[in-house]
Design an enzyme around this catalytic site. Sequence first.
Site, PDB file in Angstrom:
ATOM      1  N   CYS A 163       0.804  -1.221   0.000  1.00 23.08           N
ATOM      2  CA  CYS A 163       0.000   0.000   0.000  1.00 23.08           C
ATOM      3  C   CYS A 163       0.837   1.272   0.000  1.00 23.08           C
ATOM      4  O   CYS A 163       0.290   2.375  -0.037  1.00 23.08           O
ATOM      5  CB  CYS A 163      -0.951  -0.012   1.192  1.00 23.08           C
ATOM      6  N   HIS A 303      -2.586   7.882   6.196  1.00 18.48           N
ATOM      7  CA  HIS A 303      -2.815   6.562   5.590  1.00 18.48           C
ATOM      8  C   HIS A 303      -4.110   5.969   6.141  1.00 18.48           C
ATOM      9  O   HIS A 303      -4.902   5.420   5.386  1.00 18.48           O
ATOM     10  CB  HIS A 303      -1.631   5.649   5.884  1.00 18.48           C
ATOM     11  N   GLU A 314      -0.204   5.053  13.530  1.00 21.65           N
ATOM     12  CA  GLU A 314       0.059   6.263  12.768  1.00 21.65           C
ATOM     13  C   GLU A 314      -0.122   7.511  13.637  1.00 21.65           C
ATOM     14  O   GLU A 314       0.670   8.454  13.552  1.00 21.65           O
ATOM     15  CB  GLU A 314      -0.857   6.352  11.542  1.00 21.65           C
ATOM     16  N   LYS A 334      -9.560   7.857   2.931  1.00 22.63           N
ATOM     17  CA  LYS A 334     -10.011   6.487   2.657  1.00 22.63           C
ATOM     18  C   LYS A 334     -11.402   6.249   3.224  1.00 22.63           C
ATOM     19  O   LYS A 334     -12.063   5.270   2.858  1.00 22.63           O
ATOM     20  CB  LYS A 334      -9.024   5.469   3.232  1.00 22.63           C
ATOM     21  N   HIS A 339      -9.945   1.811   0.405  1.00 19.10           N
ATOM     22  CA  HIS A 339      -8.494   1.626   0.335  1.00 19.10           C
ATOM     23  C   HIS A 339      -8.126   1.065  -1.040  1.00 19.10           C
ATOM     24  O   HIS A 339      -8.447  -0.076  -1.352  1.00 19.10           O
ATOM     25  CB  HIS A 339      -8.040   0.680   1.444  1.00 19.10           C
ATOM     26  N   PHE A 400       1.914  -3.583   3.811  1.00 21.66           N
ATOM     27  CA  PHE A 400       2.294  -4.885   4.346  1.00 21.66           C
ATOM     28  C   PHE A 400       3.769  -5.151   4.040  1.00 21.66           C
ATOM     29  O   PHE A 400       4.242  -4.862   2.935  1.00 21.66           O
ATOM     30  CB  PHE A 400       1.452  -5.997   3.714  1.00 21.66           C
TER      31      PHE A 400
END
Length: 412
Positions: A163, A303, A314, A334, A339, A400
Site C-alpha cells: 500500500c 494513511h 500512525e 479512505k 483503500h 504490508f
Amino acid sequence: MKRVVITGMGTVNPLGKTVDEFWKNSVAGKSGAGMITRFDATHFKTRFACEIDGFDPEKYLTHAEIKRSDLFTQYALYAAAQALEDSGLELQKLDPFDVGVIWGTGQGGMGTFEEEVKNYVQTDFIPKFNPFFVPKLIANMASGMISIKFGLQGINYTTVSACATSNTALMDAFNYIRLGKAKVFISGGSEAPITEASVAGFNAMKAMSTNNEHPAEASRPFDSARDGFVMGEGAGTLILEEYEHAKQRGARIYAELVGASMTADAYHMTATHPEGLGAMKAMQLAMAEAQLNPDQIDYLNAHATSTSVGDLSEIAAIRAVFGENSSLSVSATKSMTGHLLGAAGAVEAILSIKSITEKLIPPTINLHQLDPAIPGQLDIVRNQAIEKNVKVAMSNTFGFGGHNGIVIFKEV
C-alpha cells in the site's frame, strides 16, 4: 539537484472519473461504498466495496488495448491519458528518451489470474490458457503499456511495496528528475482488487470491515467503532516535470514535490510498528529533505485505513513528529474512497495537491466517536471539509511488509 513540479493529474476512482469530479465529491464528503456487483458475494464475510460505477475504457483506450489488458492496466492507461491531456505536453516535440514511466501496483492482474485458473479447473484441467494471460497478469505491464501507447522510451518500470507502492513510484520519479536522468515522468499507481480471491483473502486476515448493513458508513478511520478497511479500486496519475523545463514551455504548475522518503518497520508481515517508529522516521526524513520544520506542514493526508491497530500506530507517529499542540490538520480520505491498495498514494497525492491549490481540506467522514486513545487536541478534520491556507501538504502511505512511504508537496 533539479527541482520537480507537478504539471498534470488524472484519475479514475470510486468518487470520480476525472480529477474535478473526484475533488468535488471528496470535499462534499461522499462515500463511494456500496454492495459488490463484480461477483456474487452472498457467502462472503464482506459483501461491499468501493467500486467504480460506469467505467468506460473506450474513452481513452482502443479495442485492442482493452482486449489485451487487465482492468488494473486499463485504469492506468485511462488516468495516464487524462493526466497527459491535462499537462498540455506536446510529446512529439520531446526526445522520447527524456520521458519515462514509473508506475505502481500492489497486486497486478489479479482478476486475470482468477479468471484463467477458474477456466482451467472448469475444463477438467485442460491447459487452454489465453495467449495474453501472462502479459495481462504481470505487474509491470501497466508501465509498459503506457510507454507503448504514448511512444515513451525513457526509464520504465513498476514499483511494488504493497500500500506504499504509489508513493514509492513518485519518489523514484522525483529522484531521477532531480539527478537529471529525465525531463518528465508519468507516475502513479493502479489497482483492480475487487475480486473473489482478494476479498476472501483479506477477510481471512480479518482486515476488512464486515458492516454489510451500512456500507457507506463502514470506512471510519479514527472512530472507536471502526472494524477494518473497505476495499477500493482505480488509478491516479501525476505528471512530474523538471521545473525549468515546465517553466520554459509555460506549463501550469500545480505544486512542487519537495520531499520523499521510505523506511521499513522491520517488525511484522502485516502489522505496523505499534509505536509507529518507521512512520515517524520516514516523516522526519521527508521533511529534512524538503528543508521544512514540522510547524510548516499545514495538512497531512493520513494513511488511516480504519483498522484498529494501524490507525493508532500512525497517530503515535504523528504525535511524536508534530507534538500535541501542532496547528497541523489531518484527514483520512479512505473514509470516502475506500483503500485502493497500490493506487492509494497516487489518488491521495492528488487530494493533497488540490488542498494546496483550492485552500480546502477534504474531511474524514463517518467519524462520530473519536477513539479515546487518540488525543482530542489533534486537529482531525471531521465529517465536513474546512477552509485553510494550505501551503505544504504531506501524504502518508504504509504497506504490508513494513514499507513506509511519505511525499511532501509545496505551493510554488
